[in-house]
Design an enzyme around this catalytic site. Structure first.
Site, PDB file in Angstrom:
ATOM      1  N   ASP A  51       0.840  -1.209   0.000  1.00  0.00           N
ATOM      2  CA  ASP A  51       0.000   0.000   0.000  1.00  0.00           C
ATOM      3  C   ASP A  51       0.869   1.250   0.000  1.00  0.00           C
ATOM      4  O   ASP A  51       0.362   2.374  -0.053  1.00  0.00           O
ATOM      5  CB  ASP A  51      -1.010  -0.017   1.153  1.00  0.00           C
ATOM      6  CG  ASP A  51      -0.359  -0.105   2.519  1.00  0.00           C
ATOM      7  OD1 ASP A  51       0.879  -0.210   2.592  1.00  0.00           O
ATOM      8  OD2 ASP A  51      -1.093  -0.066   3.525  1.00  0.00           O
ATOM      9  N   SER A  52       2.203   1.060   0.016  1.00  0.00           N
ATOM     10  CA  SER A  52       3.134   2.180  -0.230  1.00  0.00           C
ATOM     11  C   SER A  52       2.902   2.745  -1.629  1.00  0.00           C
ATOM     12  O   SER A  52       3.407   3.826  -1.951  1.00  0.00           O
ATOM     13  CB  SER A  52       4.583   1.727  -0.062  1.00  0.00           C
ATOM     14  OG  SER A  52       4.823   0.545  -0.797  1.00  0.00           O
ATOM     15  N   ASP A  90      -1.066  -6.102  -0.217  1.00  0.00           N
ATOM     16  CA  ASP A  90      -1.532  -5.475   1.025  1.00  0.00           C
ATOM     17  C   ASP A  90      -3.040  -5.267   1.021  1.00  0.00           C
ATOM     18  O   ASP A  90      -3.594  -4.758   0.031  1.00  0.00           O
ATOM     19  CB  ASP A  90      -0.881  -4.085   1.182  1.00  0.00           C
ATOM     20  CG  ASP A  90       0.364  -4.116   2.040  1.00  0.00           C
ATOM     21  OD1 ASP A  90       0.525  -5.038   2.855  1.00  0.00           O
ATOM     22  OD2 ASP A  90       1.199  -3.198   1.878  1.00  0.00           O
ATOM     23  N   LYS A 120      -1.349  -9.446   2.713  1.00  0.00           N
ATOM     24  CA  LYS A 120      -0.652  -8.995   3.931  1.00  0.00           C
ATOM     25  C   LYS A 120      -1.561  -8.006   4.642  1.00  0.00           C
ATOM     26  O   LYS A 120      -2.261  -7.231   3.985  1.00  0.00           O
ATOM     27  CB  LYS A 120       0.692  -8.341   3.581  1.00  0.00           C
ATOM     28  CG  LYS A 120       1.400  -7.693   4.774  1.00  0.00           C
ATOM     29  CD  LYS A 120       2.867  -7.384   4.514  1.00  0.00           C
ATOM     30  CE  LYS A 120       3.144  -6.050   3.878  1.00  0.00           C
ATOM     31  NZ  LYS A 120       2.671  -4.874   4.622  1.00  0.00           N
ATOM     32  N   GLU A 122      -1.732  -5.494   8.512  1.00  0.00           N
ATOM     33  CA  GLU A 122      -0.955  -4.955   9.629  1.00  0.00           C
ATOM     34  C   GLU A 122      -1.646  -5.235  10.964  1.00  0.00           C
ATOM     35  O   GLU A 122      -2.874  -5.159  11.045  1.00  0.00           O
ATOM     36  CB  GLU A 122      -0.784  -3.436   9.456  1.00  0.00           C
ATOM     37  CG  GLU A 122       0.018  -3.060   8.222  1.00  0.00           C
ATOM     38  CD  GLU A 122       0.211  -1.548   8.062  1.00  0.00           C
ATOM     39  OE1 GLU A 122      -0.195  -0.774   8.965  1.00  0.00           O
ATOM     40  OE2 GLU A 122       0.770  -1.144   7.036  1.00  0.00           O
ATOM     41  N   GLU A 189       8.947  -4.105  10.612  1.00  0.00           N
ATOM     42  CA  GLU A 189       9.418  -2.822  10.075  1.00  0.00           C
ATOM     43  C   GLU A 189       9.993  -1.932  11.175  1.00  0.00           C
ATOM     44  O   GLU A 189       9.359  -1.686  12.203  1.00  0.00           O
ATOM     45  CB  GLU A 189       8.244  -2.115   9.363  1.00  0.00           C
ATOM     46  CG  GLU A 189       8.657  -0.796   8.732  1.00  0.00           C
ATOM     47  CD  GLU A 189       7.651  -0.269   7.717  1.00  0.00           C
ATOM     48  OE1 GLU A 189       6.691  -0.977   7.357  1.00  0.00           O
ATOM     49  OE2 GLU A 189       7.850   0.879   7.276  1.00  0.00           O
TER      50      GLU A 189
HETATM   51  O1  KIV Z   1       3.549  -1.166   1.668  1.00  0.00           O
HETATM   52  C1  KIV Z   1       4.740  -1.498   1.726  1.00  0.00           C
HETATM   53  O2  KIV Z   1       5.568  -1.130   0.887  1.00  0.00           O
HETATM   54  C2  KIV Z   1       5.159  -2.323   2.844  1.00  0.00           C
HETATM   55  C3  KIV Z   1       6.625  -2.573   3.003  1.00  0.00           C
HETATM   56  C4  KIV Z   1       7.263  -1.383   3.627  1.00  0.00           C
HETATM   57  C5  KIV Z   1       6.918  -3.800   3.753  1.00  0.00           C
HETATM   58  O3  KIV Z   1       4.366  -2.756   3.616  1.00  0.00           O
END
Ligand code: KIV
Length: 271
Positions: A51-52, A90, A120, A122, A189
């Protein structure tokens, strides 16, 4: 010999086997077809459609604004590009925190509409029920602890997490909860290296770090940071493997000059 050359398709079982063999796991983020193809051809083990994307692709300050539809769009492009690596996607902010049914529905949309291999999310014990429900539907889940950017407004800062003993203990407990819930791996992280090592030794599943030291089972970086496309982000944990910002800017300046001076296209570059 490295597992890197032997395996046809990376699965969650491959990753577990790599941990047992002390073979480090390589992971990068990817958001589009062309870059994902290069990373897969290079032999990356896992691509994370993170989600980055909210930051590096859409220009938002945080990861919070990106939607499930936008994540599915990015994930579809990445899945179309790869032949070997595992693609993890994510669950974006707001698509799973409500309850486990919402979490399951979001995970199913990602698997069905994007063809992803795993999701994934959180958090620790507060998302354990959702993780169990998603896994019971056959979807592999990767956890994410330490600095969890979807909670940035709770933390107030992107500083290193779990330096204090109490938070460190809670993090180890949460890692055990994620393992117990059935996660196939955990991202850690921005935490102290010693704590990263402790977590990797405490759980049997692979632990993949970003700013979590060298004694974990693998490493992940955001592709724009690793390739030097982002210039204004230099945390201690980041190693840049290219300087693409300058390379791309230089090429663009040359192109503009050639167009303006009528040097491009030349005789051979036209019909
Ligand atoms: O969204 C992302 O890029 C991440 C990484 C920093 C692991 O979760």
């Amino acid at each position: 010999m490295s597992v890197h050359n032997e395996i046809k398709r990376v699965t969650t079982h491959t990753l577990q086997w790599m941990k047992s063999q002390n073979e480090k796991i390589s992971m990068l983020t990817a958001y589009d077809f062309s870059m994902a193809k290069i990373f897969d051809d290079a032999g990356i083990d896992i691509l994370l459609v993170g989600d980055s994307a909210s930051n590096v692709m859409a220009g938002h300050e945080t990861t919070l604004p990106i939607t499930l539809e936008q994540m599915i769009y990015h994930a579809q492009s990445v899945v179309r590009a790869v032949h070997r690596c595992l693609v993890v996607v994510d669950l974006p902010f707001g698509s799973y925190q409500g309850n486990s049914k919402e979490a399951l529905n979001s995970a199913i949309r990602i698997m069905k509409e994007a063809g992803a291999h795993a999701i994934k999310l959180e958090g620790g014990e507060e998302v354990a029920d959702s993780i169990k429900r998603i896994i019971s539907a056959g979807v592999p889940v990767m956890g994410h602890l330490g600095l969890t950017p979807q909670s940035i407004y709770k933390f107030g800062t992107y500083a290193v997490r779990a330096k204090a003993e109490e938070e460190a203990e809670q993090l180890v407990k949460n890692a055990l909860v994620l393992e117990e819930a059935g996660c196939f791996a955990i991202v850690l992280e921005k935490i102290p290296a010693k704590l990263g090592q402790k977590v990797a030794e405490s759980v049997k599943i692979p632990v993949i770090g970003i700013g979590a030291g060298g004694q974990v089972d693998g490493q992940v970086l955001v592709m724009h940071d690793m390739l030097g496309i982002t210039k204004d982000f230099s945390p201690r944990f980041l190693r840049r493997y290219a300087d693409l910002y300058d390379a791309i800017k230089g090429a663009t300046v040359n192109y503009i000059e050639d167009v303006k001076s009528n040097d491009f296209p030349n005789e051979k570059e036209q019909y």
